[in-house]
Design a protein around this motif. Structure first.
Motif, mmCIF file in Angstrom:
data_model
loop_
_atom_site.group_PDB
_atom_site.id
_atom_site.type_symbol
_atom_site.label_atom_id
_atom_site.label_comp_id
_atom_site.label_asym_id
_atom_site.label_seq_id
_atom_site.Cartn_x
_atom_site.Cartn_y
_atom_site.Cartn_z
ATOM 1 N N PHE A 69 1.011 -1.347 -0.031
ATOM 2 C CA PHE A 69 0.081 0.002 -0.026
ATOM 3 C C PHE A 69 0.953 1.201 -0.051
ATOM 4 N N ARG A 70 1.452 1.561 -0.939
ATOM 5 C CA ARG A 70 2.365 2.739 -1.265
ATOM 6 C C ARG A 70 1.409 3.985 -1.713
ATOM 7 N N PRO A 71 1.705 5.024 -1.534
ATOM 8 C CA PRO A 71 0.954 6.302 -2.109
ATOM 9 C C PRO A 71 0.777 6.096 -3.630
ATOM 10 N N ARG A 72 -0.463 5.994 -3.875
ATOM 11 C CA ARG A 72 -1.060 5.953 -5.320
ATOM 12 C C ARG A 72 -0.854 4.486 -5.919
ATOM 13 N N TRP A 73 -0.572 3.542 -5.185
ATOM 14 C CA TRP A 73 -0.382 2.285 -5.704
ATOM 15 C C TRP A 73 -0.693 1.238 -4.673
ATOM 16 N N VAL A 74 -1.303 0.102 -5.391
ATOM 17 C CA VAL A 74 -1.697 -1.062 -4.447
ATOM 18 C C VAL A 74 -1.279 -2.325 -5.332
ATOM 19 N N ALA A 75 -0.984 -3.439 -4.743
ATOM 20 C CA ALA A 75 -0.505 -4.717 -5.358
ATOM 21 C C ALA A 75 -1.739 -5.028 -6.073
ATOM 22 N N ASP A 76 -1.481 -5.507 -7.438
ATOM 23 C CA ASP A 76 -2.509 -5.977 -8.299
ATOM 24 C C ASP A 76 -3.390 -7.331 -7.790
ATOM 25 N N PHE A 77 -2.748 -8.089 -6.974
ATOM 26 C CA PHE A 77 -3.302 -9.211 -6.904
ATOM 27 C C PHE A 77 -4.525 -9.380 -5.587
ATOM 28 N N VAL A 78 -4.151 -8.345 -4.683
ATOM 29 C CA VAL A 78 -5.102 -8.155 -3.588
ATOM 30 C C VAL A 78 -6.605 -7.411 -4.040
ATOM 31 N N VAL A 79 -6.252 -6.679 -5.234
ATOM 32 C CA VAL A 79 -7.714 -6.084 -5.768
ATOM 33 C C VAL A 79 -8.087 -6.307 -6.757
ATOM 34 N N THR A 80 -7.773 -7.767 -7.060
ATOM 35 C CA THR A 80 -8.246 -8.326 -8.520
ATOM 36 C C THR A 80 -9.951 -8.386 -8.408
ATOM 37 N N PRO A 81 -10.430 -7.940 -9.469
ATOM 38 C CA PRO A 81 -11.877 -7.989 -9.513
ATOM 39 C C PRO A 81 -12.649 -9.304 -9.160
ATOM 40 N N PRO A 82 -13.590 -9.109 -8.494
ATOM 41 C CA PRO A 82 -14.408 -10.348 -7.972
ATOM 42 C C PRO A 82 -14.926 -11.138 -9.283
ATOM 43 N N SER A 83 -14.788 -12.447 -9.267
ATOM 44 C CA SER A 83 -15.338 -13.229 -10.517
ATOM 45 C C SER A 83 -16.972 -13.150 -10.616
ATOM 46 N N GLN A 84 -17.549 -13.072 -9.422
ATOM 47 C CA GLN A 84 -18.983 -12.926 -9.132
ATOM 48 C C GLN A 84 -19.487 -11.687 -8.396
ATOM 49 N N THR A 85 -20.174 -10.832 -8.757
ATOM 50 C CA THR A 85 -20.680 -9.620 -8.159
ATOM 51 C C THR A 85 -21.602 -9.936 -7.132
ATOM 52 N N ASP A 86 -22.082 -11.008 -6.815
ATOM 53 C CA ASP A 86 -22.856 -11.313 -5.508
ATOM 54 C C ASP A 86 -22.185 -12.302 -4.696
ATOM 55 N N GLY A 87 -20.701 -12.553 -4.878
ATOM 56 C CA GLY A 87 -20.198 -13.348 -3.969
ATOM 57 C C GLY A 87 -20.094 -12.752 -2.679
ATOM 58 N N GLY A 88 -19.485 -13.479 -1.645
ATOM 59 C CA GLY A 88 -19.434 -13.036 -0.283
ATOM 60 C C GLY A 88 -17.690 -13.123 -0.312
ATOM 61 N N PHE A 89 -17.674 -12.632 0.914
ATOM 62 C CA PHE A 89 -16.038 -12.373 1.519
ATOM 63 C C PHE A 89 -15.082 -13.670 1.390
ATOM 64 N N ALA A 90 -15.720 -14.667 1.750
ATOM 65 C CA ALA A 90 -15.074 -15.996 1.749
ATOM 66 C C ALA A 90 -14.499 -16.255 0.360
ATOM 67 N N GLU A 91 -15.362 -16.086 -0.477
ATOM 68 C CA GLU A 91 -15.131 -16.416 -2.046
ATOM 69 C C GLU A 91 -14.117 -15.557 -2.431
ATOM 70 N N GLU A 92 -14.222 -14.168 -2.269
ATOM 71 C CA GLU A 92 -13.176 -13.403 -2.982
ATOM 72 C C GLU A 92 -11.689 -13.430 -2.092
ATOM 73 N N VAL A 93 -11.773 -13.560 -0.800
ATOM 74 C CA VAL A 93 -10.351 -13.873 0.074
ATOM 75 C C VAL A 93 -9.871 -15.105 -0.697
ATOM 76 N N GLY A 94 -10.713 -16.086 -1.032
ATOM 77 C CA GLY A 94 -10.369 -17.381 -1.642
ATOM 78 C C GLY A 94 -9.300 -17.266 -2.719
ATOM 79 N N GLN A 95 -9.818 -16.105 -3.691
ATOM 80 C CA GLN A 95 -8.939 -15.723 -4.941
ATOM 81 C C GLN A 95 -7.468 -15.516 -4.459
ATOM 82 N N VAL A 96 -7.640 -14.431 -3.583
ATOM 83 C CA VAL A 96 -6.210 -14.007 -3.067
ATOM 84 C C VAL A 96 -5.492 -15.194 -2.410
#
Length: 319
Positions: A69-96
């Motif tokens: 979390f540097r100024p004006r930058w964030v690592a891509d793999f932690v903010v990858t768009p979710p594969s499902q728009t109605d998924g929950g936290f468990a599914e999204e953190v599973g991507q990470v």
């Protein structure tokens, strides 16, 4: 400047979405001091001591937040768009958690001056990042999630109204600092000097967050614009209405009327003004009876906005 080329087909398939993981990243950034709102003071006071204790006891977590979390930058793999728009936290953190360690390390090393800290070089880097996110989610975000989700969903309703009434240009211009809709299907996403990127065949999401600043994310055939929610908690002192309007209507009604230049829900107004739900609701009824405010229902959400008379009153009060 960085530009995304967005054809009509991509725009037609684009969606607004709420992301629990994105909100967890926003919370982690806020705890680390990366832009906070006056209205977050009590939340920060409650959770920052635990956050600092976690970093002091966990060298991996301390190294990760410094690098990711540097100024004006964030690592891509932690903010990858979710594969499902109605998924929950468990599914999204599973991507990470499922991110290959070499990919995670490469993301973290992007433009980092020198070798990565030794704590981030192991093959368990993705697992440990996911563990940190789970700690932040369960300890700081989940207890506040119903309120946060209401704010985010209310913002989506408001943005959807803007799309239906003024087109995508009206909804996208000013969504986040440095972003605006250009001609010929071009979306300027920031001021960086990168080659244009064609999003043909990709999925595009717009994700509101309570973070003070937004960012962009990308994955395999998925892109996301993360933007500050318009229903953020604010300090009433920075949204003071014109003095003449306050004298005429009273300070609370004047603040509410001033905020209703664009459609907002009662929940958003509560967050923006700092006043209670009952108080805001009562003042809205008075403003509606005076025909200064109208309301409309969109699904389960009720939106309020100034009438023409309300616009004139605010304009005259500002002179």
């Amino acid at each position: 400047m960085s530009v995304w080329l967005i054809g009509a087909d991509v725009l037609a398939r684009s969606r607004f979405a709420v992301s629990p993981l994105i909100e967890t990243v926003a919370a982690l950034k806020a705890l680390g001091g990366h832009g906070t709102h006056p209205g977050q003071r009590s939340w920060l006071e409650a959770h920052r001591p635990g956050y600092r204790a976690r970093l002091a006891a966990d060298p991996f977590a301390a190294a990760f937040v410094k690098v990711a979390f540097r100024p004006r930058w964030v690592a891509d793999f932690v903010v990858t768009p979710p594969s499902q728009t109605d998924g929950g936290f468990a599914e999204e953190v599973g991507q990470v958690r499922a991110t290959p360690p070499d990919v995670a390390r490469a993301d973290l090393a992007t433009d980092w001056p020198g070798p990565l800290p030794p704590e981030l070089r192991g093959d368990d880097v993705s697992e440990r990042v996911a563990d940190l996110f789970e700690w932040v989610w369960h300890g700081t975000v989940l207890p506040d999630w119903p309120r946060r989700r209401q704010l985010l969903e209310a913002d989506i309703v408001s943005r959807t109204h803007q799309v239906s009434s003024g087109g995508w240009a009206a909804a996208l211009d000013g969504m986040r600092k440095g972003m605006r809709w250009l001609d010929n299907g071009e979306l300027q996403i920031n001021g960086y000097d990168h080659p244009p990127r064609d999003l043909a065949g990709s999925r595009l999401l717009f994700i509101p967050t309570t973070s003070r600043r937004g960012w962009v994310g990308q994955g395999e055939q998925r892109y996301a614009v993360v933007y500050p929610c318009s229903g953020l908690l604010a300090d009433p002192s920075i949204i003071a209405p014109p003095q003449a309007l306050s004298a005429l209507l009273g300070p609370v009604r004047a603040i509410i009327l001033t905020q209703l230049e664009s459609p907002k829900t009662t929940t958003q107004l509560v967050a923006l003004t700092g006043y209670g739900l009952g108080s805001v609701g009562g003042h809205l009824r008075v403003l509606r009876d005076a025909r200064l405010v109208w309301r409309r229902r969109s699904g389960r959400t009720v939106l309020y906005q100034r009438t023409g008379g309300g616009d004139q009153l605010v304009e005259m009060g500002a002179r």
